[in-house]
Design an enzyme around this catalytic site. Sequence first.
Site, PDB file in Angstrom:
ATOM      1  N   ARG A  18       0.880  -1.180   0.000  1.00 30.41           N
ATOM      2  CA  ARG A  18       0.000   0.000   0.000  1.00 30.41           C
ATOM      3  C   ARG A  18       0.907   1.215   0.000  1.00 30.41           C
ATOM      4  O   ARG A  18       1.722   1.393   0.911  1.00 30.41           O
ATOM      5  CB  ARG A  18      -0.908   0.004   1.230  1.00 30.41           C
ATOM      6  CG  ARG A  18      -1.589   1.336   1.426  1.00 30.41           C
ATOM      7  CD  ARG A  18      -2.712   1.297   2.432  1.00 30.41           C
ATOM      8  NE  ARG A  18      -3.888   0.625   1.876  1.00 30.41           N
ATOM      9  CZ  ARG A  18      -5.114   0.725   2.399  1.00 30.41           C
ATOM     10  NH1 ARG A  18      -5.325   1.443   3.473  1.00 30.41           N
ATOM     11  NH2 ARG A  18      -6.129   0.093   1.843  1.00 30.41           N
ATOM     12  N   HIS A  69      -7.401   0.926  -6.423  1.00 26.05           N
ATOM     13  CA  HIS A  69      -7.638   0.082  -5.235  1.00 26.05           C
ATOM     14  C   HIS A  69      -8.317  -1.213  -5.719  1.00 26.05           C
ATOM     15  O   HIS A  69      -9.478  -1.485  -5.404  1.00 26.05           O
ATOM     16  CB  HIS A  69      -8.507   0.830  -4.230  1.00 26.05           C
ATOM     17  CG  HIS A  69      -8.462   0.254  -2.837  1.00 26.05           C
ATOM     18  ND1 HIS A  69      -7.682  -0.835  -2.497  1.00 26.05           N
ATOM     19  CD2 HIS A  69      -9.106   0.628  -1.695  1.00 26.05           C
ATOM     20  CE1 HIS A  69      -7.861  -1.109  -1.214  1.00 26.05           C
ATOM     21  NE2 HIS A  69      -8.711  -0.233  -0.703  1.00 26.05           N
ATOM     22  N   GLN A  98     -10.025  -3.959  -3.330  1.00 26.76           N
ATOM     23  CA  GLN A  98     -11.319  -3.500  -2.800  1.00 26.76           C
ATOM     24  C   GLN A  98     -12.416  -3.726  -3.829  1.00 26.76           C
ATOM     25  O   GLN A  98     -13.510  -4.187  -3.493  1.00 26.76           O
ATOM     26  CB  GLN A  98     -11.231  -2.002  -2.457  1.00 26.76           C
ATOM     27  CG  GLN A  98     -12.540  -1.397  -1.987  1.00 26.76           C
ATOM     28  CD  GLN A  98     -12.966  -1.905  -0.621  1.00 26.76           C
ATOM     29  OE1 GLN A  98     -12.225  -1.812   0.326  1.00 26.76           O
ATOM     30  NE2 GLN A  98     -14.181  -2.442  -0.510  1.00 26.76           N
ATOM     31  N   ASP A 149     -17.106   7.473  -1.722  1.00 30.25           N
ATOM     32  CA  ASP A 149     -15.852   7.305  -0.974  1.00 30.25           C
ATOM     33  C   ASP A 149     -15.548   8.650  -0.324  1.00 30.25           C
ATOM     34  O   ASP A 149     -16.189   9.665  -0.644  1.00 30.25           O
ATOM     35  CB  ASP A 149     -14.730   6.874  -1.952  1.00 30.25           C
ATOM     36  CG  ASP A 149     -13.437   6.490  -1.233  1.00 30.25           C
ATOM     37  OD1 ASP A 149     -13.470   6.282   0.004  1.00 30.25           O
ATOM     38  OD2 ASP A 149     -12.388   6.425  -1.898  1.00 30.25           O
ATOM     39  N   CYS A 152     -16.193   1.724   0.649  1.00 27.10           N
ATOM     40  CA  CYS A 152     -15.051   0.874   1.010  1.00 27.10           C
ATOM     41  C   CYS A 152     -14.652   1.041   2.470  1.00 27.10           C
ATOM     42  O   CYS A 152     -13.992   0.162   3.026  1.00 27.10           O
ATOM     43  CB  CYS A 152     -13.876   1.143   0.077  1.00 27.10           C
ATOM     44  SG  CYS A 152     -13.143   2.789   0.248  1.00 27.10           S
ATOM     45  N   ARG A 211     -13.626  -8.440   1.664  1.00 29.35           N
ATOM     46  CA  ARG A 211     -12.198  -8.215   1.411  1.00 29.35           C
ATOM     47  C   ARG A 211     -11.425  -9.505   1.701  1.00 29.35           C
ATOM     48  O   ARG A 211     -10.516  -9.889   0.974  1.00 29.35           O
ATOM     49  CB  ARG A 211     -11.645  -7.095   2.318  1.00 29.35           C
ATOM     50  CG  ARG A 211     -12.191  -5.713   2.051  1.00 29.35           C
ATOM     51  CD  ARG A 211     -11.783  -5.190   0.697  1.00 29.35           C
ATOM     52  NE  ARG A 211     -10.336  -5.151   0.496  1.00 29.35           N
ATOM     53  CZ  ARG A 211      -9.522  -4.183   0.944  1.00 29.35           C
ATOM     54  NH1 ARG A 211     -10.015  -3.148   1.611  1.00 29.35           N
ATOM     55  NH2 ARG A 211      -8.219  -4.210   0.692  1.00 29.35           N
TER      56      ARG A 211
HETATM   57  N1  NVA Z   1      -9.888   6.723  -1.354  1.00 27.88           N
HETATM   58  C1  NVA Z   1      -9.542   6.343  -0.014  1.00 27.88           C
HETATM   59  C2  NVA Z   1      -9.707   4.872   0.166  1.00 27.88           C
HETATM   60  C3  NVA Z   1      -9.397   4.367   1.539  1.00 27.88           C
HETATM   61  C4  NVA Z   1      -9.503   2.881   1.653  1.00 27.88           C
HETATM   62  C5  NVA Z   1      -8.117   6.756   0.285  1.00 27.88           C
HETATM   63  O1  NVA Z   1      -7.270   6.581  -0.599  1.00 27.88           O
HETATM   64  O2  NVA Z   1      -7.852   7.259   1.372  1.00 27.88           O
HETATM   65  N1   CP Z   2     -11.184  -0.068   2.478  1.00 33.03           N
HETATM   66  C1   CP Z   2      -9.919  -0.132   2.890  1.00 33.03           C
HETATM   67  O1   CP Z   2      -8.973  -0.323   2.108  1.00 33.03           O
HETATM   68  O2   CP Z   2      -9.764   0.039   4.221  1.00 33.03           O
HETATM   69  P1   CP Z   2      -8.406   0.220   5.023  1.00 33.03           P
HETATM   70  O3   CP Z   2      -7.837   1.566   4.631  1.00 33.03           O
HETATM   71  O4   CP Z   2      -8.804   0.170   6.458  1.00 33.03           O
HETATM   72  O5   CP Z   2      -7.463  -0.869   4.633  1.00 33.03           O
END
Ligand code: NVA
Ligand code: CP
Length: 324
Positions: A120, A147, A150, A243, A283, A311
Amino acid sequence: MPEAIESTKVNNKPMNFKGKDFIQLADFSKEEILHMLDVAVELKSLQKQGKPHPYLSGKVLGMIFEKSSTRTRVSFEVGMLQLGGHAIFLSSKDIQLGRGESIHDTAKVLSRYVDGIMIRTFGHETVEELAEHASIPVINGLTDLQHPTQVLADLLTILEHKGKLEGVKMCYIGDGYNNMPHSLLEGAVKVGMDISIASPAGYLPDGNITEQAIEAAKQTGVSVTITHDPVEAIKDADVVITDVWTSMGMEAETEQRLKAFASYQVNEELCKHAKDDYIFLHCLPAHRGEEVTAEVIDGSHSVVFDEAENRLHAQKAILKLLLD
Ligand code: NVA
Ligand code: CP
């Protein structure tokens, strides 16, 4: 020995994922995505029946996190454990990557110890660089651009609640230049879902990803609608998704984003334009009162906790297919 998984073929064609990377859904065919979902359904069934399924016995997943996570970290870690393997949490704060060691060297070194890497990170090119230099599968656990794990879980959730994917209309309201809408665009058109996205000016989805999705949509005969009008986007939708307005790494823009997205909140008034039996996905983490109201996310149409659970099952399918 674990039970043989039945879904080893799609349309009688054997599928071979072993050693591949999982970086974005556009890299996979419709049949491959449907196959991943089939495997996820089977693994979920085994887990619900309490049947052991140690397909990855002795295998180790390294998990590099340069951003925070609850779901991704826990579901990958539990998933590896349920598959008989092990996961190692590697915070960039603790490993040498955070002190400037190169992605190249990190990829080469981890390839000597573990069987797969989940990462990540911020820039999408970081995942691509890691995959280029690693000799083991690399899984994208979220970048600023995509992502995909997800969205595989989202497709599984839609399949469970709607009984099909083809012909289902998905709509996404909010920040269009964001990892979620990008991966939703790629995933939806591949599996035959119509998709509409409503975002304010300056926050529309990436041009290249949109163009590629429009091309892919021609193959499956579905529509891609990108608009500034949330009512137009949500009209007759089966699936409503939003989101956060401020994704990780964008915190300096919070105030300006609150203003830009003020009329893009998913609330009961807006959802009156969706189908009566629409489902709501997010998500998570969510900000009640910003991108979605409590009435919607905590209401009867919301399936966000099924989505979060999925997930685990979707990622176990990815892990089994890539590492087994
Ligand atoms: N779009 C959000 C998703 C979090 C799982 C982010 O990147 O923070
Ligand atoms: N939806 C998701 O990726 O959650 P986290 O940021 O908690 O991993």
